[in-house]
Design a protein around this motif. Structure first.
Motif, PDB file in Angstrom:
ATOM      1  N   ASP A   9       0.787  -1.305   0.115  1.00  0.00           N
ATOM      2  CA  ASP A   9      -0.116   0.005   0.120  1.00  0.00           C
ATOM      3  C   ASP A   9       0.774   1.511   0.095  1.00  0.00           C
ATOM      4  O   ASP A   9       0.525   2.212  -0.598  1.00  0.00           O
ATOM      5  CB  ASP A   9      -0.868   0.164   1.244  1.00  0.00           C
ATOM      6  CG  ASP A   9      -2.059  -0.846   1.197  1.00  0.00           C
ATOM      7  OD1 ASP A   9      -2.233  -1.353  -0.292  1.00  0.00           O
ATOM      8  OD2 ASP A   9      -2.603  -1.292   2.104  1.00  0.00           O
ATOM      9  N   GLU A  10       2.008   1.275   0.814  1.00  0.00           N
ATOM     10  CA  GLU A  10       2.835   2.394   0.996  1.00  0.00           C
ATOM     11  C   GLU A  10       3.563   2.798  -0.529  1.00  0.00           C
ATOM     12  O   GLU A  10       3.598   3.727  -0.950  1.00  0.00           O
ATOM     13  CB  GLU A  10       3.907   2.266   2.105  1.00  0.00           C
ATOM     14  CG  GLU A  10       3.551   2.140   3.359  1.00  0.00           C
ATOM     15  CD  GLU A  10       3.005   0.806   3.718  1.00  0.00           C
ATOM     16  OE1 GLU A  10       2.260   0.438   4.649  1.00  0.00           O
ATOM     17  OE2 GLU A  10       3.096  -0.172   2.773  1.00  0.00           O
ATOM     18  N   GLU A  11       4.076   1.656  -1.363  1.00  0.00           N
ATOM     19  CA  GLU A  11       4.725   1.935  -2.527  1.00  0.00           C
ATOM     20  C   GLU A  11       3.492   2.325  -3.322  1.00  0.00           C
ATOM     21  O   GLU A  11       4.091   3.341  -4.239  1.00  0.00           O
ATOM     22  CB  GLU A  11       5.218   0.441  -2.948  1.00  0.00           C
ATOM     23  CG  GLU A  11       5.999   0.725  -4.320  1.00  0.00           C
ATOM     24  CD  GLU A  11       7.200   1.469  -4.165  1.00  0.00           C
ATOM     25  OE1 GLU A  11       7.713   1.882  -5.188  1.00  0.00           O
ATOM     26  OE2 GLU A  11       7.701   1.906  -3.146  1.00  0.00           O
ATOM     27  N   LEU A  12       2.397   1.721  -3.692  1.00  0.00           N
ATOM     28  CA  LEU A  12       1.396   2.089  -4.312  1.00  0.00           C
ATOM     29  C   LEU A  12       1.080   3.620  -4.153  1.00  0.00           C
ATOM     30  O   LEU A  12       0.968   4.127  -5.597  1.00  0.00           O
ATOM     31  CB  LEU A  12       0.143   1.215  -4.216  1.00  0.00           C
ATOM     32  CG  LEU A  12      -1.249   1.569  -5.269  1.00  0.00           C
ATOM     33  CD1 LEU A  12      -0.655   1.341  -6.715  1.00  0.00           C
ATOM     34  CD2 LEU A  12      -2.298   0.655  -5.016  1.00  0.00           C
ATOM     35  N   GLU A  13       0.802   4.114  -2.941  1.00  0.00           N
ATOM     36  CA  GLU A  13       0.625   5.511  -2.461  1.00  0.00           C
ATOM     37  C   GLU A  13       1.650   6.324  -3.282  1.00  0.00           C
ATOM     38  O   GLU A  13       1.456   7.417  -3.795  1.00  0.00           O
ATOM     39  CB  GLU A  13       0.546   5.781  -1.041  1.00  0.00           C
ATOM     40  CG  GLU A  13       0.220   6.909  -0.763  1.00  0.00           C
ATOM     41  CD  GLU A  13      -1.220   7.697  -0.699  1.00  0.00           C
ATOM     42  OE1 GLU A  13      -1.325   8.683  -1.379  1.00  0.00           O
ATOM     43  OE2 GLU A  13      -1.905   6.854  -0.774  1.00  0.00           O
ATOM     44  N   LYS A  14       2.781   5.949  -3.048  1.00  0.00           N
ATOM     45  CA  LYS A  14       4.158   6.918  -3.546  1.00  0.00           C
ATOM     46  C   LYS A  14       4.009   6.850  -5.055  1.00  0.00           C
ATOM     47  O   LYS A  14       4.207   7.999  -5.407  1.00  0.00           O
ATOM     48  CB  LYS A  14       5.261   6.132  -2.870  1.00  0.00           C
ATOM     49  CG  LYS A  14       6.723   6.913  -3.083  1.00  0.00           C
ATOM     50  CD  LYS A  14       7.943   6.568  -2.424  1.00  0.00           C
ATOM     51  CE  LYS A  14       8.131   5.166  -3.070  1.00  0.00           C
ATOM     52  NZ  LYS A  14       9.633   4.697  -2.563  1.00  0.00           N
ATOM     53  N   VAL A  15       3.977   5.566  -5.748  1.00  0.00           N
ATOM     54  CA  VAL A  15       4.419   6.028  -7.091  1.00  0.00           C
ATOM     55  C   VAL A  15       3.127   6.399  -7.865  1.00  0.00           C
ATOM     56  O   VAL A  15       3.290   7.029  -8.820  1.00  0.00           O
ATOM     57  CB  VAL A  15       4.643   4.472  -7.652  1.00  0.00           C
ATOM     58  CG1 VAL A  15       6.240   3.953  -6.986  1.00  0.00           C
ATOM     59  CG2 VAL A  15       3.656   3.431  -7.516  1.00  0.00           C
ATOM     60  N   SER A  16       1.975   6.174  -7.434  1.00  0.00           N
ATOM     61  CA  SER A  16       0.805   6.666  -7.973  1.00  0.00           C
ATOM     62  C   SER A  16       0.807   8.241  -7.952  1.00  0.00           C
ATOM     63  O   SER A  16       0.354   9.072  -8.798  1.00  0.00           O
ATOM     64  CB  SER A  16      -0.494   6.118  -7.473  1.00  0.00           C
ATOM     65  OG  SER A  16      -0.720   6.372  -5.971  1.00  0.00           O
ATOM     66  N   LYS A  69       3.475  10.198  -7.426  1.00  0.00           N
ATOM     67  CA  LYS A  69       4.362  10.764  -8.129  1.00  0.00           C
ATOM     68  C   LYS A  69       3.937  10.817  -9.721  1.00  0.00           C
ATOM     69  O   LYS A  69       4.494  11.894 -10.491  1.00  0.00           O
ATOM     70  CB  LYS A  69       5.754  10.030  -7.987  1.00  0.00           C
ATOM     71  CG  LYS A  69       6.381  10.164  -6.874  1.00  0.00           C
ATOM     72  CD  LYS A  69       7.710   9.287  -6.714  1.00  0.00           C
ATOM     73  CE  LYS A  69       8.612   9.878  -5.435  1.00  0.00           C
ATOM     74  NZ  LYS A  69       9.987   8.883  -5.462  1.00  0.00           N
ATOM     75  N   ASN A  70       3.408   9.914 -10.130  1.00  0.00           N
ATOM     76  CA  ASN A  70       2.938   9.766 -11.584  1.00  0.00           C
ATOM     77  C   ASN A  70       1.495  10.574 -11.620  1.00  0.00           C
ATOM     78  O   ASN A  70       1.095  10.571 -12.816  1.00  0.00           O
ATOM     79  CB  ASN A  70       2.881   8.301 -11.855  1.00  0.00           C
ATOM     80  CG  ASN A  70       4.145   7.646 -12.208  1.00  0.00           C
ATOM     81  OD1 ASN A  70       4.683   7.576 -13.185  1.00  0.00           O
ATOM     82  ND2 ASN A  70       4.687   6.900 -11.312  1.00  0.00           N
ATOM     83  N   GLU A  71       0.786  11.176 -10.739  1.00  0.00           N
ATOM     84  CA  GLU A  71      -0.304  11.871 -10.770  1.00  0.00           C
ATOM     85  C   GLU A  71      -1.319  11.265 -11.526  1.00  0.00           C
ATOM     86  O   GLU A  71      -2.033  11.553 -12.305  1.00  0.00           O
ATOM     87  CB  GLU A  71      -0.045  13.134 -11.562  1.00  0.00           C
ATOM     88  CG  GLU A  71       1.113  14.121 -10.871  1.00  0.00           C
ATOM     89  CD  GLU A  71       1.377  15.467 -11.898  1.00  0.00           C
ATOM     90  OE1 GLU A  71       1.076  15.370 -13.053  1.00  0.00           O
ATOM     91  OE2 GLU A  71       1.771  16.429 -10.988  1.00  0.00           O
ATOM     92  N   ILE A  72      -1.423   9.804 -11.011  1.00  0.00           N
ATOM     93  CA  ILE A  72      -2.509   9.103 -11.354  1.00  0.00           C
ATOM     94  C   ILE A  72      -3.217   8.416 -10.469  1.00  0.00           C
ATOM     95  O   ILE A  72      -2.562   8.016  -9.248  1.00  0.00           O
ATOM     96  CB  ILE A  72      -1.785   7.854 -12.563  1.00  0.00           C
ATOM     97  CG1 ILE A  72      -2.749   6.962 -13.100  1.00  0.00           C
ATOM     98  CG2 ILE A  72      -0.821   7.222 -11.723  1.00  0.00           C
ATOM     99  CD1 ILE A  72      -2.218   6.137 -14.127  1.00  0.00           C
ATOM    100  N   SER A  73      -4.291   7.967 -10.431  1.00  0.00           N
ATOM    101  CA  SER A  73      -5.027   7.318  -9.512  1.00  0.00           C
ATOM    102  C   SER A  73      -4.464   6.166  -9.095  1.00  0.00           C
ATOM    103  O   SER A  73      -3.796   5.038 -10.008  1.00  0.00           O
ATOM    104  CB  SER A  73      -6.470   7.151  -9.535  1.00  0.00           C
ATOM    105  OG  SER A  73      -6.748   6.263 -10.511  1.00  0.00           O
ATOM    106  N   LYS A  74      -4.455   5.538  -7.770  1.00  0.00           N
ATOM    107  CA  LYS A  74      -4.168   4.110  -7.235  1.00  0.00           C
ATOM    108  C   LYS A  74      -4.458   3.095  -8.305  1.00  0.00           C
ATOM    109  O   LYS A  74      -3.762   2.177  -8.700  1.00  0.00           O
ATOM    110  CB  LYS A  74      -4.221   4.176  -5.874  1.00  0.00           C
ATOM    111  CG  LYS A  74      -3.184   4.748  -5.220  1.00  0.00           C
ATOM    112  CD  LYS A  74      -3.437   4.417  -3.452  1.00  0.00           C
ATOM    113  CE  LYS A  74      -4.901   5.063  -2.998  1.00  0.00           C
ATOM    114  NZ  LYS A  74      -5.000   4.961  -1.602  1.00  0.00           N
ATOM    115  N   SER A  75      -5.886   3.283  -8.617  1.00  0.00           N
ATOM    116  CA  SER A  75      -6.349   2.097  -9.336  1.00  0.00           C
ATOM    117  C   SER A  75      -5.973   1.993 -10.578  1.00  0.00           C
ATOM    118  O   SER A  75      -5.955   1.015 -11.322  1.00  0.00           O
ATOM    119  CB  SER A  75      -8.112   2.131  -9.266  1.00  0.00           C
ATOM    120  OG  SER A  75      -8.494   3.734  -9.821  1.00  0.00           O
ATOM    121  N   ASP A  76      -6.047   3.125 -11.263  1.00  0.00           N
ATOM    122  CA  ASP A  76      -5.297   3.297 -12.730  1.00  0.00           C
ATOM    123  C   ASP A  76      -3.877   2.807 -12.807  1.00  0.00           C
ATOM    124  O   ASP A  76      -3.630   2.221 -13.917  1.00  0.00           O
ATOM    125  CB  ASP A  76      -5.597   4.682 -13.210  1.00  0.00           C
ATOM    126  CG  ASP A  76      -6.990   4.994 -13.443  1.00  0.00           C
ATOM    127  OD1 ASP A  76      -7.579   4.313 -13.853  1.00  0.00           O
ATOM    128  OD2 ASP A  76      -6.993   6.378 -13.763  1.00  0.00           O
TER     129      ASP A  76
END
Length: 252
Positions: free
Chosen positions: A43-50, A52-59
């Motif tokens: 969850d932490e990595e998904l929050e961070k990378v999404s 940074k990429n200005e994209i939703s976590k689900s996308d």
């Protein structure tokens, strides 16, 4: 996650059979969502990378993490399911196994390399244990005999691939700076230095209920060290497709 409670187990001399209970399909599928997602990314990595990429976590999950190529989607499902089922089975016996989520490190639409899954027990009160898992799926009609295919893959683990997996994991953890897991892997990679341990090889076939009879009517050949398991799940293709959608929809 507890998934074995949704199955009826039958043991024979040669194989352990788990059949999904007829009225438990929906609950079984819903049980998979979170742990399957976390097997790909924390969850932490998904929050961070999404972010940074200005994209939703689900996308981000859908586009960059979870496979959408059918055979890879199926293969990943079987591997992750087998990993968690074996871990739960040993936990029920009072043995706490841990192992890497290899699916975090693979290319999205390619199969993970080396042994399908590996689990360790560094036991202070008895023999250390390593479990190597070979998983095969059969969700659509084919002439493939998945029980024997799983056994053949497990035999490959027994002879050479498990050793190669351990050396690969040692290097992976070293590059990540994960000293604790690098040392744990070294303990199993170098038994001449750190002592012997018990090796357990699991050959797991996960098949649609419609193909169960075909799989079980055939004879198979195996080494005595290999434990053979069959999971029979109705609507298996739908199961892994629903799980993919549920993972994507489980985050914003």
């Amino acid at each position: 996650m507890e998934i074995l409670k949704y199955f009826e187990r039958t043991d024979t001399e040669d194989i352990h059979i788990y059949r999904l209970k007829g009225d438990k399909y929906d609950k079984f599928i819903s049980e998979l969502t979170e742990e399957f997602r976390l097997s790909y990314i924390s969850d932490e990595e998904l929050e961070k990378v999404s972010t940074k990429n200005e994209i939703s976590k689900s996308d981000f999950l859908e586009k960059y993490i979870i496979p959408d190529k059918g055979n890879i989607e199926s293969g990943d499902f079987g591997e992750i399911f087998s990993f968690h089922a074996v871990k739960e089975n040993f936990k029920n016996k009072g043995i706490d196994l841990k192992g890497p989520f290899k699916w975090m490190w693979k290319d999205r639409n390619k199969a993970a390399q080396y042994s399908d899954a590996v689990l360790f027990c560094n036991n202070k009160t008895g023999n250390d244990i390593i479990v190597a898992i070979e998983s095969k799926m059969k969700a659509t009609p084919s002439n493939n005999y998945r029980i024997q295919d799983a056994i053949d893959g497990s035999e490959n683990d027994r002879l050479t691939r498990l050793s190669k997996t351990l050396f690969w994991l040692e290097e992976k953890y070293a590059r990540l700076g994960d000293v604790e897991n690098r040392k744990l892997t070294e303990r199993f990679a170098y038994p001449s230095k750190f002592g012997a341990y018990d090796k357990i090889f699991k050959a797991i076939a996960i098949v649609d209920k419609a193909f169960e009879a075909y799989e079980l009517k055939k004879d198979f050949i195996k080494n005595d060290e290999i434990i053979v398991v069959l999971f029979s799940i109705n609507e298996l293709k739908e199961a892994y497709e629903k799980t993919r959608v549920n993972m994507i929809n489980s985050v914003n």
